[in-house]
Motif scaffolding. Sequence first.
Motif, PDB file in Angstrom:
ATOM      1  N   ASN A 100     163.074  10.898  48.652  1.00 19.14           N
ATOM      2  CA  ASN A 100     161.811  11.367  49.245  1.00 19.14           C
ATOM      3  C   ASN A 100     161.133  12.476  48.447  1.00 19.14           C
ATOM      4  O   ASN A 100     160.584  13.418  49.023  1.00 19.14           O
ATOM      5  N   VAL A 102     158.085  13.639  45.762  1.00 19.89           N
ATOM      6  CA  VAL A 102     156.708  13.188  45.531  1.00 19.89           C
ATOM      7  C   VAL A 102     156.632  12.727  44.075  1.00 19.89           C
ATOM      8  O   VAL A 102     156.701  13.552  43.164  1.00 19.89           O
ATOM      9  N   LEU A 105     154.369  14.288  41.179  1.00 24.24           N
ATOM     10  CA  LEU A 105     154.438  15.722  40.869  1.00 24.24           C
ATOM     11  C   LEU A 105     155.661  16.015  39.999  1.00 24.24           C
ATOM     12  O   LEU A 105     156.611  15.226  39.954  1.00 24.24           O
ATOM     13  N   HIS A 113     158.666  23.012  46.532  1.00 24.96           N
ATOM     14  CA  HIS A 113     158.285  22.654  47.905  1.00 24.96           C
ATOM     15  C   HIS A 113     159.346  23.089  48.917  1.00 24.96           C
ATOM     16  O   HIS A 113     159.043  23.245  50.092  1.00 24.96           O
ATOM     17  N   TRP A 125     152.368  25.028  46.408  1.00 24.91           N
ATOM     18  CA  TRP A 125     151.913  23.636  46.400  1.00 24.91           C
ATOM     19  C   TRP A 125     152.061  23.037  45.006  1.00 24.91           C
ATOM     20  O   TRP A 125     152.353  21.869  44.858  1.00 24.91           O
ATOM     21  N   ARG A 126     151.807  23.854  43.985  1.00 24.68           N
ATOM     22  CA  ARG A 126     151.925  23.414  42.592  1.00 24.68           C
ATOM     23  C   ARG A 126     152.691  24.474  41.808  1.00 24.68           C
ATOM     24  O   ARG A 126     152.506  25.660  42.060  1.00 24.68           O
TER      25      ARG A 126
ATOM     26  N   PRO B 168     158.237  11.196  51.685  1.00 23.75           N
ATOM     27  CA  PRO B 168     158.002  12.594  51.282  1.00 23.75           C
ATOM     28  C   PRO B 168     157.372  13.456  52.380  1.00 23.75           C
ATOM     29  O   PRO B 168     157.839  14.584  52.613  1.00 23.75           O
ATOM     30  N   ALA B 184     148.783  18.369  51.725  1.00 21.29           N
ATOM     31  CA  ALA B 184     148.399  18.737  50.353  1.00 21.29           C
ATOM     32  C   ALA B 184     149.499  18.434  49.344  1.00 21.29           C
ATOM     33  O   ALA B 184     149.209  18.090  48.197  1.00 21.29           O
ATOM     34  N   CYS B 185     150.760  18.573  49.758  1.00 24.23           N
ATOM     35  CA  CYS B 185     151.862  18.439  48.806  1.00 24.23           C
ATOM     36  C   CYS B 185     152.411  17.015  48.723  1.00 24.23           C
ATOM     37  O   CYS B 185     152.970  16.639  47.690  1.00 24.23           O
ATOM     38  N   ALA B 186     152.307  16.248  49.783  1.00 27.97           N
ATOM     39  CA  ALA B 186     152.929  14.916  49.758  1.00 27.97           C
ATOM     40  C   ALA B 186     151.906  13.785  49.858  1.00 27.97           C
ATOM     41  O   ALA B 186     151.888  12.880  49.034  1.00 27.97           O
ATOM     42  N   PRO B 189     148.760  13.909  46.815  1.00 32.55           N
ATOM     43  CA  PRO B 189     149.134  13.437  45.467  1.00 32.55           C
ATOM     44  C   PRO B 189     149.432  11.935  45.435  1.00 32.55           C
ATOM     45  O   PRO B 189     149.102  11.257  44.468  1.00 32.55           O
ATOM     46  N   LEU B 192     146.086   9.991  45.620  1.00 32.91           N
ATOM     47  CA  LEU B 192     145.065  10.350  44.627  1.00 32.91           C
ATOM     48  C   LEU B 192     144.632   9.195  43.706  1.00 32.91           C
ATOM     49  O   LEU B 192     143.424   9.030  43.471  1.00 32.91           O
ATOM     50  N   PRO B 193     145.545   8.370  43.194  1.00 33.25           N
ATOM     51  CA  PRO B 193     145.083   7.269  42.339  1.00 33.25           C
ATOM     52  C   PRO B 193     144.128   6.319  43.082  1.00 33.25           C
ATOM     53  O   PRO B 193     143.083   5.956  42.553  1.00 33.25           O
TER      54      PRO B 193
END
Lengths: 255, 262
Positions: A100, A102, A105, A113, A125-126, B168, B184-186, B189, B192-193
Motif C-alpha cells: 500500500n 503510493v 511518489l 508519510h 506531503w512531499r 494507500p 493529497a498524499c495518496a 498522486p 494525476l495521470p
Amino acid sequence: MTAIAVGADIALAVRGLRKSFQGGRVPVLQDVTLSIRSGERVALLGANGCGKSTLLRCMLRLIEPDAGTVDIGGVQVTGLRGRGLRRVRARVGLVFQKHNLVPRLSVLTNVLHGALARGLSFRVWRQSWAPAAERERALTCLDMVGLAHLADRRAGQLSGGQSQRVAIARALMQQPTTILADEPVASLDPVAADEVMEMFCRLVGQQGLTLVFVSHNLEHAVRYADRLIALRAGRIERDVPATGVQIEELRGLYE
Amino acid sequence: MSESHGRLPARWSWPRPGSLLTFVALLAFLAWSLAMLKIRPGELWDGFPAMLEVLGQMRPNWDRFVPISWRMLETLQMALVGCAIGVVLSVPVAVLAAKNHAPNRFVHALTRGLVTFVRTVPDLVWALLFIVWVGLGPFAGVLTLVVETIGFCGRFFADAFEETDQGPPEALTAMGARNVSVFACATLPAALPAMTNTALFAVEKAVRASVVLGLVGAGGIGVELKTAMEMFQYDRASMIIAYVFAMVFAVERLSGWLRSRI
C-alpha cells in the motif's frame, strides 16, 4: 480458551468484540476477548475467512465493530472520533499484505508519510517540503530496513520485498508503540518472506514494540511469536504460549 | 478422437422475442424518422451548382492577416484562461462528486447531478447567459469555458478519484492522517495521470469551443467569421477557417504529444 492479562502494561485489550456483514447474516467476529502485554509478540492464526483481518481492522476502527470495546495503550478506541481517534491510530503501525505504498511518489516521501499524524501535516506531503530533521529520520528508518540507497527511487519501481521493507520503514516512522501486521510476507517468495520477516521481528524487538501479526506460515508463527492466538469461525479457539508448540498441532486449525 | 463430449451447441440461435421486438421497433422508428425529417437526397444534387459557386469564391484572402491574428490570439487566451480556471475549480467539485470522498451520499448525488446539468446545457446557451450577465466580449467567453470545463473535468476527475487503488488511502487513514492529507498524499498522486489526460482534452475542447463562442458575441475569432459570412466575404471567411484549422490542429497535436509523455 481466552486470557485477559491484568495490569498497567497492557498494550492492547479487546473485549466482547462482534462484527457481522450483510446486515448480520454473516457473523465474522463473535465475542472476541483478548489482551496483549507491552512488548509481546502475538501471531494470529486461522483459516481464510475466520476473522483475523477483520479483527485487526476493527482494532483501529477501519471497520466499525458492531459491539465490544478496544483499548490501545489505555485509551478506549471505540467511541473516539476525529482527532482523538487519529491520535490513537498514530501510535499503531499497520503493515498490510500488499504494501500500500503510493507508487508514483519517491520511497523517501512514502516513508515521510508515516509522520503525517504527528502534527506536521502538509510539511510531510512531499519530501522536498519536509523539515530536515524529518527527512533525516525517514532516511534512518530506511537505513534500518537496508534501503537508504533507494530513497530517491519511485516506489512503483521496487520489487515486492523492497516495497514491503519500505512499508515497514513507514510504520517505524510513525514512532509507534504497537505494530499490527496483516500477512506481511504472504505475497513474497519463500526466501524474501524469511528475510523480511526476520528483519521485521528484529526491528520490532530492538525497539521494544508490541507486535500482532497474522500469518498462514506456521513456522514463522512459532519462530517469531511469544504467543499464538488461533481463531475459528470468528471465535478464539486457542490462546497459548508459542514455546513448545508443535507445528503439526496447529495444522488442525485449517481442517 | 476420444469419447464424445455430448451434443455441440448450435452455431446460431433465434433471438428472444423481447430482443426481436425491440430491434423491429427501433428499425420502424428509424424509417419513420427518415420520412419525418424530409431527407431528400435529390436536393443535394439540385443545390450543388450554387455550392460550387460559393466554394469558388472561397480562395483565402490574407490581407487582414494581422488583425485576424490578434483575434486568434484572443481566442487562444480565452481557451487557456477559461480552461485553467475550470481545471482548478473542477478539483473540489470532483472531490464532492466522487463516491469515496464526498461527505455523504446526498452531497455526492447533488454534485454529480449539477455536473451533469452543466454538461447538458450547450455552450452557446451558457455564452448567451453570461453575455446578459457581464455584457458582450471575451469575459463572457471565458466564463462559458470555465463552466464547460467544470462540467467536463468535474465528471472525469471524480471518476479518476473513484478508480484509484484504495490501499494507500486506507494505509494513511490507519496511521491517523487527516482526510485532506490522505487525499493529497495518496489519492491525488494516483489520479494525476488521468487528470492530466482529461485536462489536455479539456484544452482541445475549449479551443474548439472558443472559436464558436464569437458567433454569439462572446469574444474571439468567431466574431470575425460571423461578420465575413454575413457580408458574403467568402474569401475572408475561408482564410479564417484555414487559420482556425491550423490552430486547432496544432493544439491537438501538441496535446496528443504531451499525453503520450504522461
